[in-house]
Design an enzyme around this catalytic site. Structure first.
Site, PDB file in Angstrom:
ATOM      1  N   ASP A  19       4.912  -5.762   9.490  1.00  0.00           N
ATOM      2  CA  ASP A  19       5.640  -5.352  10.514  1.00  0.00           C
ATOM      3  C   ASP A  19       5.915  -6.352  11.011  1.00  0.00           C
ATOM      4  O   ASP A  19       7.301  -6.840  12.095  1.00  0.00           O
ATOM      5  CB  ASP A  19       5.753  -4.017  11.131  1.00  0.00           C
ATOM      6  CG  ASP A  19       6.470  -3.439  10.047  1.00  0.00           C
ATOM      7  OD1 ASP A  19       6.820  -3.620   8.504  1.00  0.00           O
ATOM      8  OD2 ASP A  19       5.920  -1.821   9.466  1.00  0.00           O
TER       9      ASP A  19
ATOM     10  N   ASP B 101       0.526  -3.442  12.100  1.00  0.00           N
ATOM     11  CA  ASP B 101       1.301  -3.466  11.069  1.00  0.00           C
ATOM     12  C   ASP B 101       1.135  -4.806  11.440  1.00  0.00           C
ATOM     13  O   ASP B 101       2.608  -5.353  11.405  1.00  0.00           O
ATOM     14  CB  ASP B 101       2.315  -2.720  10.643  1.00  0.00           C
ATOM     15  CG  ASP B 101       2.486  -2.697   9.260  1.00  0.00           C
ATOM     16  OD1 ASP B 101       2.923  -3.835   9.163  1.00  0.00           O
ATOM     17  OD2 ASP B 101       2.352  -2.109   8.210  1.00  0.00           O
TER      18      ASP B 101
ATOM     19  N   ARG C  16       1.078  -1.088  -0.269  1.00  0.00           N
ATOM     20  CA  ARG C  16       0.339  -0.240   0.212  1.00  0.00           C
ATOM     21  C   ARG C  16       1.122   1.115   0.178  1.00  0.00           C
ATOM     22  O   ARG C  16       2.241   1.286   1.165  1.00  0.00           O
ATOM     23  CB  ARG C  16      -0.734  -0.040   1.500  1.00  0.00           C
ATOM     24  CG  ARG C  16      -2.430  -1.009   1.587  1.00  0.00           C
ATOM     25  CD  ARG C  16      -3.303  -0.302   2.483  1.00  0.00           C
ATOM     26  NE  ARG C  16      -2.596  -0.019   3.730  1.00  0.00           N
ATOM     27  CZ  ARG C  16      -3.321   0.239   4.848  1.00  0.00           C
ATOM     28  NH1 ARG C  16      -4.767   0.211   3.969  1.00  0.00           N
ATOM     29  NH2 ARG C  16      -3.026   0.481   5.483  1.00  0.00           N
TER      30      ARG C  16
ATOM     31  N   THR D 240      -1.463   7.861  -0.474  1.00  0.00           N
ATOM     32  CA  THR D 240      -2.083   7.118  -1.556  1.00  0.00           C
ATOM     33  C   THR D 240      -3.333   5.790  -1.024  1.00  0.00           C
ATOM     34  O   THR D 240      -4.342   6.254  -1.154  1.00  0.00           O
ATOM     35  CB  THR D 240      -2.471   6.846  -2.783  1.00  0.00           C
ATOM     36  OG1 THR D 240      -2.060   5.839  -2.924  1.00  0.00           O
ATOM     37  CG2 THR D 240      -1.700   7.924  -3.632  1.00  0.00           C
TER      38      THR D 240
END
Ligand code: PRP
Ligand code: URA
Length: 210
Positions: A204, A201, A105, A109
């Site tokens: 991560d 995340d 991603r 945006t």
């Protein structure tokens, strides 16, 4: 949408999901939990695989029994975080093939950017289960499924661990033929596209890149 989305509320999945969400869970345990949850979810997502009759000899005699019939499976993780689910699902279906779709991603945006795609050559003979722990805006899942559809698989299912309501709506509207399996539908997406309460995340936390 109700008939298309399956929320798996099995106690083992829910317990492991709680551990997964905990910010104090380190990468090693996080990876193990993602894999275990994927394995348990795969059990349910493959419930409708067709069986056919076979006959085998046991040490005691002849058994009229069943095997999974012709339809074959491919798993397609969305890189990176989907990789964390692969070992778990292969525990359940070791003969499945594995394709890969690389998407990330764009942080500004929130649009998915494709950087890699490699699918099994015979994917048109297979049922595909797409793997990604997080369904946030839905952009990554929608694009991955659009890419896979170009190769004409028999059918596509999408398996995630946590879904945002916004992502579920977008995905089921974009691909109404795709069944979605998740372990939880969370509250909302925050202003930077993270699922709340979510787990942070996923990529991560799996790969320790925080
Ligand atoms: C995460 C996650 C999904 C995507 C979900 O990946 O693993 O692929 O975000 O968001 P969306 O539904 O809004 O598209 P990310 O882009 O962070 O890449 P990574 O797996 O490489 O960390
Ligand atoms: N991707 C993640 O890994 N986590 C989120 O909450 C949203 C997108």
């Amino acid at each position: 949408m109700e008939n298309q989305v399956f929320v798996m509320d099995h106690p083992l999945i829910q317990h492991k999901l709680t551990l997964l969400r905990d910010k104090n869970t380190g990468s090693k345990e996080f990876r193990a939990l993602v894999s275990e949850i994927a394995m348990l979810m795969c059990y349910e997502a493959t419930r409708d695989l067709p069986l056919e009759e076979t006959i085998i000899e046991t040490p005691m005699g002849t058994a009229h029994t069943k095997v999974i019939s012709g339809r074959k499976l491919a798993f397609v993780p969305i890189l990176r975080a989907g990789l964390g689910m692969v070992d778990g699902v292969l525990e359940m279906v070791p003969a499945a093939k594995v394709g890969h779709i690389g998407l990330y991603r764009d942080h500004e945006t929130l649009q998915p950017v494709e950087y890699y795609s490699k699918l099994p050559q015979d994917i048109d003979e297979r049922e595909v289960i797409v793997l990604d722990p997080m369904l946030a805006t839905g952009g990554s899942a929608i694009d991955a499924i659009t890419i896979i559809k170009r190769s004409n698989p028999k059918c596509i299912k999408f398996m995630c661990i946590i879904a945002a309501p916004e992502g579920l709506k977008a995905l089921t509207e974009a691909h109404p033929d795709v069944q979605v399996y998740c372990a939880a539908v969370d509250d909302y997406l925050n202003e930077i596209g993270y699922i709340v309460p979510g787990l942070g995340d996923a990529g991560d936390r799996i790969f320790g890149t925080i």
